[in-house]
Motif scaffolding. Structure first.
Motif, PDB file in Angstrom:
ATOM      1  N   THR B  22       0.797  -1.221   0.000  1.00  0.00           N
ATOM      2  CA  THR B  22       0.000   0.000   0.000  1.00  0.00           C
ATOM      3  C   THR B  22       0.830   1.273   0.000  1.00  0.00           C
ATOM      4  O   THR B  22       1.963   1.285   0.446  1.00  0.00           O
ATOM      5  CB  THR B  22      -0.898   0.035   1.261  1.00  0.00           C
ATOM      6  OG1 THR B  22      -0.056  -0.188   2.378  1.00  0.00           O
ATOM      7  CG2 THR B  22      -2.000  -0.973   1.200  1.00  0.00           C
ATOM      8  N   GLN B  23       0.213   2.334  -0.510  1.00  0.00           N
ATOM      9  CA  GLN B  23       0.804   3.660  -0.410  1.00  0.00           C
ATOM     10  C   GLN B  23       0.033   4.388   0.685  1.00  0.00           C
ATOM     11  O   GLN B  23      -1.125   4.726   0.527  1.00  0.00           O
ATOM     12  CB  GLN B  23       0.669   4.392  -1.751  1.00  0.00           C
ATOM     13  CG  GLN B  23       1.237   5.798  -1.749  1.00  0.00           C
ATOM     14  CD  GLN B  23       2.720   5.821  -1.457  1.00  0.00           C
ATOM     15  OE1 GLN B  23       3.512   5.272  -2.188  1.00  0.00           O
ATOM     16  NE2 GLN B  23       3.093   6.436  -0.351  1.00  0.00           N
ATOM     17  N   MET B  24       0.677   4.585   1.802  1.00  0.00           N
ATOM     18  CA  MET B  24      -0.013   5.138   2.963  1.00  0.00           C
ATOM     19  C   MET B  24       0.129   6.657   3.030  1.00  0.00           C
ATOM     20  O   MET B  24       1.006   7.240   2.416  1.00  0.00           O
ATOM     21  CB  MET B  24       0.602   4.568   4.247  1.00  0.00           C
ATOM     22  CG  MET B  24       0.404   3.095   4.454  1.00  0.00           C
ATOM     23  SD  MET B  24      -1.091   2.704   5.348  1.00  0.00           S
ATOM     24  CE  MET B  24      -0.630   3.145   7.014  1.00  0.00           C
ATOM     25  N   THR B  25      -0.754   7.256   3.822  1.00  0.00           N
ATOM     26  CA  THR B  25      -0.577   8.655   4.206  1.00  0.00           C
ATOM     27  C   THR B  25      -0.660   8.685   5.738  1.00  0.00           C
ATOM     28  O   THR B  25      -1.101   7.712   6.356  1.00  0.00           O
ATOM     29  CB  THR B  25      -1.696   9.558   3.627  1.00  0.00           C
ATOM     30  OG1 THR B  25      -2.939   9.099   4.160  1.00  0.00           O
ATOM     31  CG2 THR B  25      -1.733   9.516   2.119  1.00  0.00           C
ATOM     32  N   PHE B  26      -0.251   9.797   6.327  1.00  0.00           N
ATOM     33  CA  PHE B  26      -0.356   9.907   7.784  1.00  0.00           C
ATOM     34  C   PHE B  26      -1.819   9.840   8.215  1.00  0.00           C
ATOM     35  O   PHE B  26      -2.137   9.373   9.292  1.00  0.00           O
ATOM     36  CB  PHE B  26       0.283  11.212   8.266  1.00  0.00           C
ATOM     37  CG  PHE B  26       1.777  11.103   8.417  1.00  0.00           C
ATOM     38  CD1 PHE B  26       2.328  10.307   9.407  1.00  0.00           C
ATOM     39  CD2 PHE B  26       2.629  11.778   7.565  1.00  0.00           C
ATOM     40  CE1 PHE B  26       3.700  10.185   9.543  1.00  0.00           C
ATOM     41  CE2 PHE B  26       4.000  11.670   7.694  1.00  0.00           C
ATOM     42  CZ  PHE B  26       4.536  10.871   8.690  1.00  0.00           C
ATOM     43  N   ARG B  27      -2.699  10.293   7.311  1.00  0.00           N
ATOM     44  CA  ARG B  27      -4.141  10.254   7.600  1.00  0.00           C
ATOM     45  C   ARG B  27      -4.597   8.792   7.727  1.00  0.00           C
ATOM     46  O   ARG B  27      -5.306   8.431   8.659  1.00  0.00           O
ATOM     47  CB  ARG B  27      -4.883  10.963   6.462  1.00  0.00           C
ATOM     48  CG  ARG B  27      -6.328  11.165   6.695  1.00  0.00           C
ATOM     49  CD  ARG B  27      -6.909  12.078   5.624  1.00  0.00           C
ATOM     50  NE  ARG B  27      -8.332  11.820   5.480  1.00  0.00           N
ATOM     51  CZ  ARG B  27      -8.830  11.010   4.551  1.00  0.00           C
ATOM     52  NH1 ARG B  27      -8.037  10.424   3.711  1.00  0.00           N
ATOM     53  NH2 ARG B  27     -10.125  10.803   4.485  1.00  0.00           N
ATOM     54  N   LEU B  29      -2.729   6.307   8.466  1.00  0.00           N
ATOM     55  CA  LEU B  29      -2.089   5.759   9.664  1.00  0.00           C
ATOM     56  C   LEU B  29      -2.902   6.123  10.909  1.00  0.00           C
ATOM     57  O   LEU B  29      -3.106   5.298  11.799  1.00  0.00           O
ATOM     58  CB  LEU B  29      -0.672   6.346   9.770  1.00  0.00           C
ATOM     59  CG  LEU B  29       0.320   5.598  10.629  1.00  0.00           C
ATOM     60  CD1 LEU B  29       0.692   4.280   9.997  1.00  0.00           C
ATOM     61  CD2 LEU B  29       1.588   6.433  10.819  1.00  0.00           C
TER      62      LEU B  29
END
Lengths: 263, 237
Positions: B22-27, B29
């Motif tokens: 996956t390509q995560m964002t802090f959001r 997370l």
């Protein structure tokens, strides 16, 4: 350079790459005219003028040589925050260099900093001169430590850009999160007011705030304050930098393969 | 005694699975932390890419690396260049190694073709002196036939022109161990012929070639051995 080349060929190659990439970035940034350079320098200077007016005349913060006090907080703050915000997309934007030419991320951060610091220190010097003309301040002995304190700031900024630019590869909203954090920290970091006016808990928080830890040695070495302990602020900043460097190294070792995959 | 120029011993490599997926964002997370806080502490799975790879390459070996997309060919090339770190095993090599992964990477689009060529020459040929690099650049610029476009911004070049400049430069000098990862495509037909001849001459001068391609025609033309990566393992074919 040739001696370095003989004894430390790897270091010499890296320095040469930093030189080439810094020059390229400077060309890209200022190639149109000198106006580009003047604008980049003038921007923080104007910001400083506006903030100095507001804090001194509207918020009525009364300190001796307040302009110098503000300069020693605000200019390093701007160097840090602008450097970080511009540096966050660095690895992503330079992915071709990293993937196709094996340029080390550490070399990229260094070459970015050369360009950023060139304009920042020019602005710093111009503002310092302007402040001296408007409100002459005494030069103390600790002034000679200024180059070392600036070096501390650069090392701290290097570490922060490395960590956050790497974080940006895994979390693409890093820039927005950090930008929000900077807005919040601007008021929580004692850059335009003295740390002593903060209540106990916030004061402790300020003293462990990494931005303040890196700014404090510069303030202590330029601003004549009898209560300031320059050596302890330098020790704290150097300790923080060493700790951050170790963390960066650990992070790189752990995430290196994922970094190259994601980029 | 014949000493291998490149040796891979018991190499194993894997990517960490959660990050691979996956390509995560802090959001994300943050949301994940609220929904399933314990997931932070769950162990990450591993996606094995290469398993027990052993390979010895000697002077004169021109090998083709084949396999379906995602088999691990580029990963192996990146391991050889030291970009990636193996999980276990060791890679050793004698002499200079150079990897070419793209046919037209944009370095600084705002700068001219000549300025980009100067930067590229430094990155590709760090072992050469400044005077030698100047000769390499001038020769490559002449070879690229970009003539009056050479001092125009790189971003104004067509894809074909970008390829010409880059391929002319990367094929300027031979190296001991050369890795070519799908780099032949992109130039126009007339230039393709010219650059292929130049690449062939460079390949002749290289001691070891590792050639990643899906084109059987190109493989037959430049390679004398072929290896297949399949199910994480490498085998001669």
């Amino acid at each position: 350079m040739s001696t370095l080349n003989v004894f430390f060929p790897a270091a010499s190659k890296k320095i040469e790459t930093i030189k080439i990439l810094s020059l390229a970035q400077i060309k890209v940034r200022y190639r149109k005219s000198m106006a580009g350079f003047v604008w980049v320098c003038l921007n923080p200077l104007l910001l400083f003028g506006a903030q100095a007016f507001i804090f001194k005349n509207i918020l009525k913060i009364n300190l001796d040589h307040y302009l110098l006090f503000l300069l020693t907080g605000l200019i390093p703050w701007n160097i840090l925050t602008m450097g970080i915000e511009m540096g966050i997309p660095l690895f992503y934007n330079s992915r071709e260099l990293i993937k196709n030419f094996c340029v080390s991320p550490a070399v990229l951060v260094s070459s970015f900093l050369v360009d950023h610091l060139l304009t920042s220190f020019f602005t710093f010097t111009i503002t310092l001169l302007a402040v001296y003309i408007i409100d002459p301040f005494p030069f103390t002995q600790s002034f000679i430590l200024l180059p070392f304190c600036l070096l501390i700031l650069i090392a701290g900024l290097w570490n922060m850009i490395f960590t956050l630019s790497m974080a940006n590869i895994f979390f693409r909203d890093t820039k927005f999160v950090i930008s929000f954090l900077h807005q919040l920290l601007f008021f929580l970091t004692p850059i335009f007011y003295p740390v002593n006016i903060l209540p106990g808990f916030l004061k402790t928080l300020a003293l462990i705030n990494p931005y303040y830890v890196l700014i404090l040695p510069i303030r202590n070495c330029l601003y004549p304050d009898a209560t300031a302990n320059i050596l302890s602020s330098i020790t704290l900043a150097v300790g923080f930098i060493l700790l951050h460097m170790t963390l960066n190294q650990t992070l790189w070792k752990k995430e290196r393969n994922s970094f190259y995959l994601k980029i | 005694m014949n000493i291998p120029l490149l040796e891979i011993r018991d190499l194993n490599f894997s990517y960490r699975f959660r990050k691979y997926q996956t390509q995560m964002t802090f959001r994300d997370l943050f949301v994940q932390g609220i929904k399933a806080p314990l997931s932070y502490f769950s162990a990450e799975d591993e996606l094995p890419v290469l398993k027990d790879i052993n390979l010895k390459l000697y002077a004169g070996d021109k090998i083709a690396l084949t396999g379906v997309n995602g088999a691990g060919k580029t990963t192996l090339c990146r391991l050889l260049l030291g970009l990636l770190a193996p999980k276990t095993g060791k890679i050793t090599h004698q002499g200079n190694i150079r990897g070419i992964f793209a046919s037209s990477p944009g370095i600084y689009p705002e700068l001219t073709g000549r300025e980009n060529a100067t930067i590229l020459a430094h990155l590709l040929y760090p072992e050469y002196s400044l005077a030698e690099k100047k000769i390499i650049i001038e020769e490559a610029l002449h070879f690229s036939e970009l003539n009056q476009f050479i001092d125009m911004p790189f971003q104004n070049y067509s894809k074909g022109m970008q390829n010409r400049l880059y391929l002319s430069l990367v094929s300027a000098k031979p190296v001991d161990i050369l890795i070519l990862d799908e780099v032949f495509d992109g130039a126009d037909a007339k230039f393709q012929e010219k650059i292929t001849a130049r690449f062939s001459a460079m390949i002749e001068m290289c001691k070891v070639l590792i050639f990643v391609s899906h084109s059987e025609e190109n493989i037959k033309r430049v390679c004398n051995k072929s290896y297949l990566i399949q199910n994480q393992e490498i085998s001669a074919c």
